[in-house]
Design an enzyme around this catalytic site. Structure first.
Site, mmCIF file in Angstrom:
data_model
loop_
_atom_site.group_PDB
_atom_site.id
_atom_site.type_symbol
_atom_site.label_atom_id
_atom_site.label_comp_id
_atom_site.label_asym_id
_atom_site.label_seq_id
_atom_site.Cartn_x
_atom_site.Cartn_y
_atom_site.Cartn_z
ATOM 1 N N ASP A 54 0.833 -1.198 0.000
ATOM 2 C CA ASP A 54 0.000 0.000 0.000
ATOM 3 C C ASP A 54 0.872 1.254 0.000
ATOM 4 O O ASP A 54 0.632 2.202 -0.754
ATOM 5 C CB ASP A 54 -0.918 -0.019 1.217
ATOM 6 C CG ASP A 54 -1.732 1.256 1.357
ATOM 7 O OD1 ASP A 54 -2.501 1.570 0.441
ATOM 8 O OD2 ASP A 54 -1.586 1.936 2.386
ATOM 9 N N GLU A 135 -1.496 -5.040 -3.863
ATOM 10 C CA GLU A 135 -0.610 -4.435 -2.877
ATOM 11 C C GLU A 135 0.306 -5.477 -2.238
ATOM 12 O O GLU A 135 1.492 -5.225 -2.017
ATOM 13 C CB GLU A 135 -1.441 -3.706 -1.816
ATOM 14 C CG GLU A 135 -2.215 -2.529 -2.393
ATOM 15 C CD GLU A 135 -3.187 -1.907 -1.413
ATOM 16 O OE1 GLU A 135 -3.419 -2.520 -0.342
ATOM 17 O OE2 GLU A 135 -3.719 -0.822 -1.703
#
Length: 351
Positions: A54, A135
């Site tokens: 992320d 991610e």
């Protein structure tokens, strides 16, 4: 040992990612959800890799934005500074468009990688969790490549393809001028033509709105003429909806914390406070978490709310502001209608 079917599919997965793993176990971990590890002890899930990915994704996009829209340039004699063709607002819009759940889910579904995810049969695996796999893969690539930015960027480009949107103007996606005209027509608001003035630093857009005895003027700066025109129209839309109509503004236009601050600037609320709290990891939690309490004073009354626990204080603040906004606006509206008679007040509230 890697499961047999996983070995047979490694080449396909790596081809889709445009990256070859030195440690294949990291790739497997990136594709392994917690529900699978509960039923199959000995494997680690992808949650921490997802956290790393992320942050990595935002870094890679910031790097691409800086290279595509900016440059280091001599702005004054012997002074070199960073100059960008797009401002913070438009870059934020670009970032949000690429990283929002719907976009990540669509990219992952198109990639064909989701079929290789390890999960339990009871795991529904829908919504945000699909986008989270990208991610976790970025986190795995970062560790496997010893944080090789070029390698991480290749994977980001292969799946997310951010360059495809670079030639598209952010302003073209959000025609605030037409939105403003439609809003003014619907709410019987007079709006002056937008005036654009060229300056040494770019352009300035100006306009005035009026509803009965209420008048408000706006002025916004931008690098381009079109940018100034749309930027000032956006500001007017936010003001009309939030201040004159007491409506929650879509978060993609202005975040909930900024909405609270605008209400305070206009003296529609007396004060608001945000009290963040850091919670220690416990039970099944793997990391610290934040929550936030909010108190908003409207006249002689107080509106309070509490956020859910999030990974960062900023997100907790956004969350609690989003939760209290509806009640705050309703209370402002009620107090502004005092003394108008019960029937008139009810009609005004629900018309």
């Amino acid at each position: 040992m890697l499961p047999e079917f996983q070995k047979n599919q490694i080449d396909i997965i790596e081809e889709k990612l445009n990256y070859s793993f030195k440690n294949k176990a990291l790739l497997l971990q990136a594709l392994t959800r917690k529900s699978f590890t509960v039923e199959n002890p000995g494997f680690n899930d992808n949650e921490v890799l997802e956290f790393l990915g992320d942050k990595i994704l935002s870094f890679i996009l910031a790097k691409e934005f800086s290279e595509r829209f900016g440059e280091l340039k001599e702005t004054h004699q012997d002074i070199v500074q960073f100059v960008s063709s797009e401002d913070e607002g438009s870059l934020t819009t670009r970032h949000s468009a690429l990283t929002k759940n719907a976009s990540l889910i669509e990219k992952m579904q198109n990639s064909g990688l989701l079929q290789y995810v390890q999960k339990s049969k009871k795991d529904s695996f829908s919504g945000k969790s699909e986008g989270d796999i990208l991610e976790s893969l970025l986190g795995a690539v970062a560790l496997d490549s010893n944080w090789d930015i070029a390698a991480i960027k290749k994977v980001t480009d292969a799946i997310l393809q951010p360059q495809a949107s670079f030639n598209q103007s952010v302003y073209d996606q959000n025609d605030f001028v037409n939105r403003l005209n439609e809003l003014c027509l619907k709410e019987n608001i007079e709006c002056s033509p937008i005036q654009i003035t060229k300056t040494t630093e770019g352009f300035v857009g100006k306009l005035t709105i009026q509803k009965q005895d209420k008048i408000k003027k706006f002025k916004q700066k931008a690098k381009s003429k079109r940018g100034a025109e749309l930027s000032v129209a956006r500001r007017a839309i936010i003001y009309i909806k939030l201040i004159w109509l007491l409506q929650i503004v879509d978060e993609w236009m202005i975040n909930p914390l900024s909405q609270l601050q605008e209400l305070k600037n206009e003296n529609l609320i007396k004060e608001y406070s945000l009290d963040g709290k850091l919670h220690s990891a416990s039970g099944g939690q793997k990391q610290m978490a934040w929550s936030c309490n909010c108190t908003v004073i409207v006249g002689d009354k107080a509106v309070t709310g509490q956020s859910r626990k999030t990974q960062a204080l900023k997100y907790a603040k956004y969350d609690v502001a989003r939760r209290v906004m509806p009640e705050v606006l309703l209370l402002i509206k009620r107090q502004s209608l005092k003394g108008q008679g019960l029937l008139k007040m009810i009609m005004a509230l629900y018309q």
